[in-house]
Each structure stands twice: as structure tokens, then as C-alpha cells.
Write a protein that holds these residues in place. Structure first.
Motif, short mmCIF file in Angstrom:
data_model
loop_
_atom_site.label_atom_id
_atom_site.label_comp_id
_atom_site.label_asym_id
_atom_site.label_seq_id
_atom_site.Cartn_x
_atom_site.Cartn_y
_atom_site.Cartn_z
N GLU A 155 0.83 -1.20 0.00
CA GLU A 155 0.00 0.00 0.00
C GLU A 155 0.87 1.25 0.00
O GLU A 155 0.60 2.21 -0.73
N ILE A 156 1.92 1.22 0.82
CA ILE A 156 2.78 2.39 0.88
C ILE A 156 3.52 2.58 -0.44
O ILE A 156 3.63 3.69 -0.95
N ALA A 157 3.98 1.47 -1.04
CA ALA A 157 4.65 1.57 -2.33
C ALA A 157 3.71 2.12 -3.39
O ALA A 157 4.08 2.96 -4.22
N MET A 158 2.45 1.66 -3.36
CA MET A 158 1.46 2.15 -4.32
C MET A 158 1.22 3.65 -4.14
O MET A 158 1.21 4.42 -5.10
N MET A 159 1.08 4.06 -2.89
CA MET A 159 0.88 5.50 -2.63
C MET A 159 2.07 6.30 -3.12
O MET A 159 1.93 7.36 -3.72
N MET A 160 3.26 5.74 -2.87
CA MET A 160 4.46 6.45 -3.28
C MET A 160 4.50 6.56 -4.80
O MET A 160 4.80 7.64 -5.33
N SER A 161 4.19 5.47 -5.50
CA SER A 161 4.31 5.55 -6.95
C SER A 161 3.23 6.46 -7.53
O SER A 161 3.47 7.17 -8.51
N ILE A 162 2.05 6.50 -6.89
CA ILE A 162 1.02 7.44 -7.36
C ILE A 162 1.49 8.87 -7.13
O ILE A 162 1.44 9.72 -8.03
N ALA A 163 2.00 9.12 -5.93
CA ALA A 163 2.46 10.48 -5.62
C ALA A 163 3.55 10.90 -6.59
O ALA A 163 3.53 12.01 -7.11
N LEU A 164 4.49 9.96 -6.84
CA LEU A 164 5.60 10.30 -7.73
C LEU A 164 5.12 10.56 -9.15
O LEU A 164 5.60 11.48 -9.81
N SER A 165 4.15 9.75 -9.61
CA SER A 165 3.72 9.95 -10.99
C SER A 165 2.86 11.21 -11.12
O SER A 165 2.69 11.74 -12.21
N PHE A 166 2.32 11.67 -10.00
CA PHE A 166 1.53 12.90 -10.05
C PHE A 166 2.41 14.15 -10.09
O PHE A 166 1.97 15.20 -10.55
N ILE A 167 3.64 14.03 -9.60
CA ILE A 167 4.49 15.23 -9.53
C ILE A 167 4.68 15.89 -10.89
O ILE A 167 4.35 17.06 -11.05
N PRO A 168 5.15 15.15 -11.92
CA PRO A 168 5.32 15.83 -13.21
C PRO A 168 4.00 16.35 -13.77
O PRO A 168 3.97 17.42 -14.39
N ILE A 169 2.91 15.61 -13.54
CA ILE A 169 1.61 16.05 -14.05
C ILE A 169 1.23 17.37 -13.40
O ILE A 169 0.83 18.33 -14.07
N LEU A 170 1.39 17.44 -12.08
CA LEU A 170 1.01 18.66 -11.38
C LEU A 170 1.95 19.81 -11.71
O LEU A 170 1.53 20.96 -11.77
N VAL A 171 3.23 19.49 -11.92
CA VAL A 171 4.17 20.55 -12.28
C VAL A 171 3.76 21.17 -13.61
O VAL A 171 3.72 22.39 -13.78
N GLU A 172 3.38 20.30 -14.55
CA GLU A 172 2.97 20.80 -15.86
C GLU A 172 1.69 21.62 -15.74
O GLU A 172 1.55 22.69 -16.33
N GLU A 173 0.78 21.10 -14.92
CA GLU A 173 -0.48 21.80 -14.72
C GLU A 173 -0.24 23.17 -14.07
O GLU A 173 -0.83 24.17 -14.47
N LEU A 174 0.65 23.17 -13.08
CA LEU A 174 1.00 24.42 -12.41
C LEU A 174 1.54 25.42 -13.42
O LEU A 174 1.18 26.60 -13.41
N ASP A 175 2.38 24.92 -14.31
CA ASP A 175 2.98 25.77 -15.33
C ASP A 175 1.89 26.39 -16.21
O ASP A 175 1.90 27.60 -16.48
N ILE A 176 0.93 25.57 -16.64
CA ILE A 176 -0.14 26.07 -17.50
C ILE A 176 -1.01 27.08 -16.76
O ILE A 176 -1.32 28.15 -17.28
N ILE A 177 -1.37 26.75 -15.51
CA ILE A 177 -2.23 27.66 -14.75
C ILE A 177 -1.51 29.00 -14.53
O ILE A 177 -2.10 30.07 -14.69
N MET A 178 -0.23 28.93 -14.19
CA MET A 178 0.51 30.18 -13.99
C MET A 178 0.53 31.01 -15.26
O MET A 178 0.34 32.21 -15.24
N LYS A 179 0.74 30.33 -16.39
CA LYS A 179 0.76 31.06 -17.66
C LYS A 179 -0.61 31.65 -17.95
O LYS A 179 -0.70 32.79 -18.42
#
Lengths: 265, 282
Positions: A155-179
């Protein structure tokens, strides 16, 4: 801007390190960290630094790319260096106002800086050559024995991999929203602190909304594919040790032995 | 001449393993009051291109002139530029953040330095222009339907009174009715304000029905800059670069292939209809 942070970012150069089993790299990073703190003499520094240079060379990751990652923690390093420099008692070399720099202080600081840089570069070689998903795979496998103590490893590994895979997605989203808000005249470079904090609201609200929406979608998608935790779950690509992984372990042990021996001299 | 794009090149992640040329040596002109369509398959560089037009991205070489001035000059007022060149991002409804629609639309004009009163006036005008009813002004933007959210977001940009309005795939993810509404809305905005429109799309039908001129991007390069009829006359080339021709034009092309004497240089529904009627009457 945000995308410039390279500390621990995967760099696909296809080197031998990239092809190693991620467990070897996790253990390698651990062994390297331990090796940095078990020696006393000067020879130990030569051994650890030489090994680091060897790793950097075979990783095929451009050195300039690694250095970029170091920049983000430079303030932290300067701060610790200054404290060590002034707070170590010993034979004074020179005095500025009330602060005295001692010979021992310079030595301690130099050692500490070398150790700190080695520590960061050593561990980032692991993250430069291992994708986040491989990393969680490795951790899940390495921590599996803890299951005996009912520790929810999967469960912890799954949470970690979800969190990790969300980071680039959210970074990109943050970039778009800021723009998008910049396109509406938002100013994120204002000198005044309160203004800058206020300018973040139009970015954070949409970012949180979208993070929740994505989390909800993902939960539904997992549910509809009958995800029910780790029991009886098999891997599409189970981690298997190959010859080169065994070799890598041997090299690591040899290295550790060398550091221990050289540290005693 | 309103906007001149001069040998623009933009490179992502320069000097790393991820380096990609998103826009490569692109030059074209956007005239005042024009309805310009930008076509291109996914990843052709059209989104990057439009983000340089209001200086959100800074190109690696080449430049953009707005009213004869280089917008990448150090002392060029970027905020004023962004007020003049309004950019509506893809899925703009994801950028709504205020507690009610009206306050959200006020955000842009207030950033431009307008007083509360002037900002509210502009927000009112903009919301009216996109067809909002007075009673919906104080709804939470998160309670609106997809199409309404998008209209509110477009109003948020319109409230800055831009002279050029760039819309990145404004119909993406909407149902046919919502799509039609947004396209009609853009037409209406143009008629009432005389604003220059730049419509980025990968729907051949949307641009064929509306745009006066087309720019086609393929693999970071500009391949066509011509009237829609002329662009779509290269239907083989269009297919080759991952695009197509409008559906109604495909009907004519198929008729011609089967030996009917039709003219194929018709791209809008109405023109194709009259061409087919002409054929039937003969």
C-alpha cells in the motif's frame, strides 16, 4: 523556471547504470552513504571521491546537469559551512571582530563540504539513472520482509508511486495555470511579499481543484479495474537479478571493504 | 499590420537529453481585424507558437512585433501586451478560482491596474457579451455546466478588452451543441468588437466555416499560409501531415472520384450544398 529543478530527475542516457536492477542502485546508494561516514583519515576521502567520479563517468549524465541540481541546496551548504567554520574551537588562524577561525574549523568544514557534496551527488546518481516507478518497485521488494509485522508495504509503495507519478503532471499543470493567469495580467515577480503571496491564490485554488479531480478519476479507474490491494497481485515485469547485478553488488562490497581499510590507515 | 512574427524559433529543454525544437523558423503576419485559423496535428508546435505571441514564452531566436514594436525588448510592458493580446488557454475553465463568476472576470482588468468600478464595468460588459444572464453572475464558477464555465473563462480574458483574441482549441471536450455555441460566440464577439481572432484548432470543419486565412503547422514548421480554399486544395498533402479536409469537402472529392462533374473548391456547408444542388438540377 520550475522545470529547471534537476535534483533527482531521471536522465535517460542509457548507460550501464540505467540497465542495472533498481534494487542494486538503492542498496548502492545506501552503501555509499554508509561509506561516507565510517572513515576518519584522509585516504578515505580519496576512495569515496574516486568512486564517485567513477560512477559519474559511467552514468553518462552530463556533469553540468548534475551541478544544476546542486545549486538548489547551495544556501544550506553555505550556512552549515559558516557555522562549522566559526564554531569549531581550536588553534586560531585569524580573527574577524569577535569571530575566530581555527585551523581545526577549516579542516572540519572542508571535510564536511566534501561529505555533503558526495552524499548529494551519490544519491542523485541513483535518481538520475532510475525512474521513480523502478524505484518504488525496488523499495516494495526490499521492504517485503516487513510484511511479517503487518506493515502495509504494498500500500505504501502504491501510494508512493502514485504520488511520484503525479508530480510531473502537477508541475505541468501548475505551469499552464501560472501562464494562464499571467495571460490575465497576474504578476508573480512583485517585490512585495504580501503581494506575492496573494498572487498565488489564483494558482493554488485551480491546482488543488484539479489535483482532487485527478485523484477522484484515478480512484474510479482503479476501482473499475478491480484493484483491491496487494494480496495475490503479480507483477508484469518482476525484478530479477542478472549477472551484471551480481557483479555490481560485488563491486560495491569491494568498494566498502576498501573504504574501511583505507579509513583505518 | 498588427502582429508580425519574424523567424521565430523556440527550443524546449535546450542542452539536455530532452531538447526539442517546438517552433522552427516561423514567419507570418496577423492583420488587424482578421479571423485567422491555425491548424496542426498534436505536437506540431501551435500551442508553443501562440504562447510566444504575448511573451509568455521567450523564443530562442527571432522575434514578434506588435504595432511595430519588438515585444521581447527589455522595457516593453509585458502586462500591457497581455491586455492587448488576450490568450484563452485550452480548457480555460480550469483556471477559474474565485467564489463567484463576476469576481473572477474582474481579476484580469484589475491586474491591468483599473479601479474596482472600471473593472466591474468591464466584467459586466464581457459577461453580457458572452451571453450570461444577470442572475448567473454570482454563481460559483464550479457549479456551472462545462460550456458555461468556458464562456465565463473567455469573458475573463475579454474583460481586459484585448485587440487580438487568441483561442487555443476553444471547442475541445464540448458536445456538438456546446461547440456550435462557442464558435457562434466567437463570431459574435468579432462582429461586435472588431477584434482580431486567432483560432487554434485541429478541427478542419471549425476553421473552414470561420477563418478567413489559415496557417498550417507541421513538425514545428509553417507549411501553409493561405486562404482556406487554397490550403484545402492540397488535400493530399494535408492528409500526409496528419490533418484532413473538411467533411463536406470530402463528399465533393468522393463525388468527383466517382466521375461526377463537381467543383471541389468548396469548403463550407452552404457552398457544398449549393454545389450539389447545382449538380442535381443539371
Amino acid at each position: 523556471m520550475i522545470k529547471d529543478i534537476t535534483l533527482g530527475q531521471y536522465y535517460p542516457s542509457g548507460s550501464i547504470l540505467h540497465k542495472l536492477d533498481p534494487r542494486v542502485k538503492v542498496m548502492g546508494a545506501l552503501i555509499y552513504i554508509i561509506s561516507l561516514f565510517i572513515f576518519k583519515g584522509k585516504l578515505g576521502y580519496i576512495a569515496t571521491t574516486a568512486f564517485l567520479i567513477f560512477l559519474i563517468m559511467i552514468s553518462l549524465v552530463p556533469f553540468s546537469y548534475m551541478i544544476k541540481g546542486l545549486k538548489t541546496i547551495i544556501i544550506f551548504m553555505v550556512f552549515t559551512a559558516l557555522i562549522n567554520l566559526f564554531m569549531t574551537p581550536g588553534e586560531p588562524v585569524f580573527t574577524i571582530w569577535k569571530l575566530t577561525i581555527s585551523k581545526e574549523g577549516i579542516e572540519v568544514t572542508a571535510r564536511m563540504i566534501i561529505r555533503l557534496i558526495s552524499l548529494i551527488l551519490g544519491t542523485s546518481i541513483m535518481t538520475f539513472t532510475t525512474t521513480p516507478n523502478q524505484l518504488t518497485d525496488a523499495l516494495e521488494r526490499l521492504f517485503r520482509p516487513l510484511k511479517i509485522f503487518r506493515f502495509p508495504v504494498h500500500e505504501i509503495a502504491m501510494m508512493m508511486s502514485i504520488a511520484l507519478s503525479f508530480i510531473p503532471i502537477l508541475v505541468e499543470e501548475l505551469d499552464i495555470i501560472m501562464k494562464a493567469q499571467k495571460a490575465r495580467g497576474a504578476d508573480f515577480d512583485d517585490k512585495r511579499f504580501t503581494k506575492r503571496v496573494k498572487a498565488l491564490i489564483p494558482v493554488l485554488v485551480p491546482l488543488f481543484v484539479s489535483a482532487f479531480r485527478r485523484a477522484n478519476d484515478l480512484a474510479l479507474a482503479m476501482d473499475s479495474r478491480c484493484y483491491r490491494g496487494g494480496d495475490g497481485r503479480t507483477k508484469m515485469r518482476p525484478l530479477v537479478y542478472h549477472k551484471k547485478d551480481i557483479m555490481a553488488y560485488l563491486i560495491l562490497l569491494l568498494y566498502l571493504a576498501i573504504v574501511i581499510v583505507m579509513g583505518r590507515l | 499590420m498588427s502582429i508580425i512574427v519574424d523567424h521565430l524559433t523556440y527550443i524546449y529543454a535546450k542542452d539536455t537529453a530532452y531538447e526539442t525544437r517546438a517552433v522552427d523558423d516561423v514567419s507570418f503576419v496577423i492583420n488587424d481585424g482578421e479571423y485567422l485559423g491555425i491548424l496542426g496535428a498534436t505536437g506540431s508546435g501551435k500551442s508553443t507558437l501562440i504562447q510566444t505571441l504575448n511573451a509568455l514564452l521567450i523564443p530562442d531566436s527571432g522575434t514578434v512585433y506588435f504595432d511595430g514594436k519588438d515585444i521581447f525588448d527589455k522595457d516593453y510592458d509585458k502586462k500591457e501586451l497581455r491586455g492587448n493580446v488576450g490568450l484563452v488557454f485550452q480548457y480555460p475553465e480550469h483556471q477559474l478560482f474565485e467564489t463567484d463568476v463576476f469576481t473572477d472576470v474582474c481579476y484580469g482588468p484589475k491586474n491591468l491596474g483599473l479601479s474596482q468600478k472600471d473593472a466591474e464595468l468591464r466584467a459586466y460588459e464581457a459577461l453580457k457579451l458572452v451571453g450570461f444572464k444577470d442572475e448567473d453572475f454570482y454563481q460559483s464558477p464550479f457549479d456551472l455546466s462545462g460550456g458555461e464555465k468556458r464562456k465565463a473563462a473567455i469573458a475573463g480574458v475579454l474583460a481586459m478588452k484585448p485587440r487580438v483574441l487568441i483561442l487555443d482549441e476553444p471547442t475541445a471536450g464540448l458536445d456538438p451543441k456546446g461547440r456550435w455555441e462557442i464558435l457562434e460566440l466567437i463570431k459574435k464577439i468579432r462582429e461586435e468588437t472588431g477584434i482580431t481572432i486567432l483560432l487554434v484548432s485541429h478541427s478542419m470543419d471549425d476553421v473552414a466555416e470561420n477563418a478567413e486565412r489559415l496557417i498550417v503547422m507541421y513538425k514545428s514548421h509553417l507549411v501553409f499560409d493561405d486562404s482556406p480554399v487554397n490550403v484545402f486544395s492540397h488535400y493530399e498533402k494535408m492528409k500526409e501531415i496528419g490533418l484532413d479536409v473538411p467533411q463536406v469537402m470530402q463528399v465533393l472529392l468522393e463525388l468527383k472520384r466517382r466521375g461526377f462533374p463537381v467543383e471541389t473548391d468548396r469548403i463550407t456547408l452552404n457552398d457544398v450544398k449549393s454545389e450539389i444542388l447545382r449538380l442535381l438540377k443539371r
